[in-house]
Design an enzyme around this catalytic site. Structure first.
Site, PDB file in Angstrom:
ATOM      1  N   SER A   1       1.147  -1.036   0.163  1.00 12.63           N
ATOM      2  CA  SER A   1      -0.555   0.098  -0.021  1.00 12.63           C
ATOM      3  C   SER A   1       0.452   0.656   0.584  1.00 12.63           C
ATOM      4  O   SER A   1       1.560   1.177   0.040  1.00 12.63           O
ATOM      5  CB  SER A   1      -1.162   0.019   1.066  1.00 12.63           C
ATOM      6  OG  SER A   1      -1.651   1.331   1.196  1.00 12.63           O
TER       7      SER A   1
ATOM      8  N   TYR B   1      -1.285  -0.837  10.482  1.00 10.10           N
ATOM      9  CA  TYR B   1      -1.721  -1.627   8.727  1.00 10.10           C
ATOM     10  C   TYR B   1      -0.740  -1.236   7.949  1.00 10.10           C
ATOM     11  O   TYR B   1       0.515  -1.547   7.123  1.00 10.10           O
ATOM     12  CB  TYR B   1      -2.602  -0.655   8.172  1.00 10.10           C
ATOM     13  CG  TYR B   1      -3.228  -0.950   7.062  1.00 10.10           C
ATOM     14  CD1 TYR B   1      -3.691  -2.098   6.249  1.00 10.10           C
ATOM     15  CD2 TYR B   1      -2.650   0.337   5.802  1.00 10.10           C
ATOM     16  CE1 TYR B   1      -4.009  -2.414   5.398  1.00 10.10           C
ATOM     17  CE2 TYR B   1      -3.251  -0.366   4.670  1.00 10.10           C
ATOM     18  CZ  TYR B   1      -3.877  -1.155   4.118  1.00 10.10           C
ATOM     19  OH  TYR B   1      -4.281  -1.943   3.102  1.00 10.10           O
TER      20      TYR B   1
HETATM   21  N1  LIG Z   1      -8.418   0.152  -1.242  1.00  9.25           N
HETATM   22  C1  LIG Z   1      -7.622   0.597  -1.313  1.00  9.25           C
HETATM   23  O1  LIG Z   1      -7.888   2.235  -0.863  1.00  9.25           O
HETATM   24  C2  LIG Z   1      -6.172  -0.356  -0.830  1.00  9.25           C
HETATM   25  C3  LIG Z   1      -5.105   0.709  -1.288  1.00  9.25           C
HETATM   26  C4  LIG Z   1      -3.851   0.004  -1.031  1.00  9.25           C
HETATM   27  C5  LIG Z   1      -3.359  -0.967  -1.092  1.00  9.25           C
HETATM   28  N2  LIG Z   1      -4.949  -1.859  -0.356  1.00  9.25           N
HETATM   29  C6  LIG Z   1      -4.473  -2.963  -0.337  1.00  9.25           C
HETATM   30  O2  LIG Z   1      -5.531  -4.202  -1.653  1.00  9.25           O
HETATM   31  C7  LIG Z   1      -5.568  -5.696  -1.298  1.00  9.25           C
HETATM   32  C8  LIG Z   1      -6.854  -6.053  -1.499  1.00  9.25           C
HETATM   33  O3  LIG Z   1      -7.778  -5.034  -0.851  1.00  9.25           O
HETATM   34  P1  LIG Z   1      -8.979  -4.244  -1.561  1.00  9.25           P
HETATM   35  O4  LIG Z   1      -8.672  -2.673  -1.825  1.00  9.25           O
HETATM   36  O5  LIG Z   1      -9.614  -5.074  -2.857  1.00  9.25           O
HETATM   37  O6  LIG Z   1     -10.714  -5.267  -0.736  1.00  9.25           O
HETATM   38  P2  LIG Z   1     -11.419  -5.196  -0.616  1.00  9.25           P
HETATM   39  O7  LIG Z   1     -12.001  -4.876  -2.089  1.00  9.25           O
HETATM   40  O8  LIG Z   1     -12.602  -5.640   0.171  1.00  9.25           O
HETATM   41  O9  LIG Z   1     -11.147  -6.977  -0.627  1.00  9.25           O
HETATM   42  C9  LIG Z   1     -10.159  -7.748   0.658  1.00  9.25           C
HETATM   43  C10 LIG Z   1     -10.251  -8.792   0.125  1.00  9.25           C
HETATM   44  O10 LIG Z   1      -9.104  -9.970   1.213  1.00  9.25           O
HETATM   45  C11 LIG Z   1      -9.829 -11.328   1.652  1.00  9.25           C
HETATM   46  N3  LIG Z   1      -9.620 -11.680   2.817  1.00  9.25           N
HETATM   47  C12 LIG Z   1      -9.581 -10.592   4.015  1.00  9.25           C
HETATM   48  N4  LIG Z   1      -9.941 -11.360   5.365  1.00  9.25           N
HETATM   49  C13 LIG Z   1      -9.530 -12.116   4.799  1.00  9.25           C
HETATM   50  C14 LIG Z   1      -9.256 -13.720   5.550  1.00  9.25           C
HETATM   51  N5  LIG Z   1      -8.667 -13.492   6.777  1.00  9.25           N
HETATM   52  N6  LIG Z   1      -9.181 -14.785   4.715  1.00  9.25           N
HETATM   53  C15 LIG Z   1      -8.722 -14.652   3.435  1.00  9.25           C
HETATM   54  N7  LIG Z   1      -8.999 -14.041   2.253  1.00  9.25           N
HETATM   55  C16 LIG Z   1      -9.209 -12.482   3.473  1.00  9.25           C
HETATM   56  C17 LIG Z   1     -11.145 -10.228   1.519  1.00  9.25           C
HETATM   57  O11 LIG Z   1     -11.944 -12.414   0.972  1.00  9.25           O
HETATM   58  P3  LIG Z   1     -13.362 -12.705   2.396  1.00  9.25           P
HETATM   59  O12 LIG Z   1     -13.915 -11.733   2.977  1.00  9.25           O
HETATM   60  O13 LIG Z   1     -13.862 -13.517   1.092  1.00  9.25           O
HETATM   61  O14 LIG Z   1     -11.854 -13.340   2.662  1.00  9.25           O
HETATM   62  C18 LIG Z   1     -11.662 -10.322  -0.050  1.00  9.25           C
HETATM   63  O15 LIG Z   1     -11.430 -10.824  -1.442  1.00  9.25           O
HETATM   64  C19 LIG Z   1      -6.087  -5.698   0.342  1.00  9.25           C
HETATM   65  O16 LIG Z   1      -4.105  -6.308   1.354  1.00  9.25           O
HETATM   66  C20 LIG Z   1      -5.420  -4.639   0.961  1.00  9.25           C
HETATM   67  O17 LIG Z   1      -4.517  -3.665   2.174  1.00  9.25           O
HETATM   68  C21 LIG Z   1      -6.336  -1.800  -0.945  1.00  9.25           C
END
Ligand SMILES: NC(=O)c1ccc[n+]([C@@H]2O[C@H](COP(=O)([O-])OP(=O)(O)OC[C@H]3O[C@@H](n4cnc5c(N)ncnc54)[C@H](OP(=O)(O)O)[C@@H]3O)[C@@H](O)[C@H]2O)c1
Length: 266
Positions: free
Chosen positions: A140, A154
């Site tokens: 991130s 985080y």
């Molecule tokens: N969105 C942003 O602004 C942003 C910015 C920087 C970095 N990121 C990073 O990008 C990555 C993806 O996030 P996203 O933004 O796409 O969020 P998201 O839409 O909430 O997706 C998160 C994913 O992680 C899975 N997950 C969460 N807890 C889990 C667990 N205990 N076991 C297995 N899978 C799990 C969820 O699946 P289930 O709920 O089905 O398990 C979901 O598929 C993360 O690492 C996040 O830190 C996001």
């Protein structure tokens, strides 16, 4: 040429689902994992129908310490070979260090730090042996900042992923394995609904600061193919990352404090 297959964690939503679509578009077979099996099945049906690639689904809760071992064993039991790994699953808690349940802290560390290490350690040897591999660790922009107030663990977890990716990039040079840390800024996914901060982030940051998961996934795929150890999508995010690096700690921490106050996190 042999078909390639990539394991994507956190593929049931957001950036993980977007990465699945982009890799399938580029001819990769997939293994999708997350907790919500129905969402994974729906994505698998969509992707295999559209791109004609093979998509396997294995549900797992990566907060469970045993999950990476069980996942790799389940993949082997199906006779599947993993040529690529995307450690994407993640979430955050923005309630402040003391108000956050210690079990949630442990889950954050397990899902975003220990599971990526365990999966990489188990799957990388085969990639090196076969002379081809791809690893993307979804870190991130927060990992490039001096701190993340109100969401204390985080940023450090994401910093770890960036440094670990850079170390792996160095160690695998010349082996045919590419390792990239992806450092997105604000991205339109379920992330801010899950951590309950949708309203605050939407009113604090204008639409132009937000990127789509599809764009982030395309940048990640291109960067990993180009063997870049780290990529931060978006000009503004790169400016912020540079400021995080160049400014003295006290100035940068004050900048971060303003951000955390705007989001009512401190
Ligand atoms: N969105 C942003 O602004 C942003 C910015 C920087 C970095 N990121 C990073 O990008 C990555 C993806 O996030 P996203 O933004 O796409 O969020 P998201 O839409 O909430 O997706 C998160 C994913 O992680 C899975 N997950 C969460 N807890 C889990 C667990 N205990 N076991 C297995 N899978 C799990 C969820 O699946 P289930 O709920 O089905 O398990 C979901 O598929 C993360 O690492 C996040 O830190 C996001």
């Amino acid at each position: 040429m042999a078909r390639r297959r990539i394991l994507i964690t956190g593929a049931s939503a957001g950036i993980g689902a977007a990465l699945a679509r982009v890799y399938a578009e580029n001819g990769w077979d997939l293994i999708l994992t997350a907790r919500r099996e129905a969402a994974l099945d729906a994505l698998a049906t969509e992707i295999s129908g559209r791109h004609g690639v093979d998509v396997a689904v294995i549900a797992a809760d990566l907060a469970d310490v045993e999950a990476p071992r069980r996942l790799v064993e389940a993949i082997a039991a199906r006779g599947l070979v993993v040529d690529g790994l995307i450690n994407n699953a993640g979430f955050s808690r923005t309630t402040g260090f003391l108000a956050t349940d210690p079990a949630q802290h442990a889950a954050m560390v397990q899902v975003m730090l220990s599971a990526p290490v365990a999966l990489s350690r188990r799957l990388l040897p085969g990639m090196v042996e076969r002379g081809f591999g791809r690893i993307i660790n979804v870190a991130s922009l927060a990992g490039q900042m001096p701190a993340t107030g109100g969401d204390t663990l985080y940023g450090p977890i994401k910093s770890f992923l960036i440094k670990a990716s850079q170390g792996l990039w160095l160690e695998t040079r010349g082996t045919g394995v590419h390792v990239t840390a992806l450092c997105p800024g604000y991205t339109l996914t379920e992330f801010h609904d899950v951590n309950g901060s949708r309203e605050q982030v939407s009113s604090a940051y204008p639409a132009w600061m937000w990127q789509t998961a599809d764009h982030v996934a395309r940048v990640a795929h291109a960067a990993c193919e180009a063997d870049r150890p780290r990529v931060t999508p978006g000009v503004m995010n790169n400016v912020l990352a540079a400021l995080g690096k160049l400014l003295p700690d006290t100035v940068a921490l004050n900048m971060v404090a303003g951000h955390a106050r705007r989001l009512k996190r401190i």
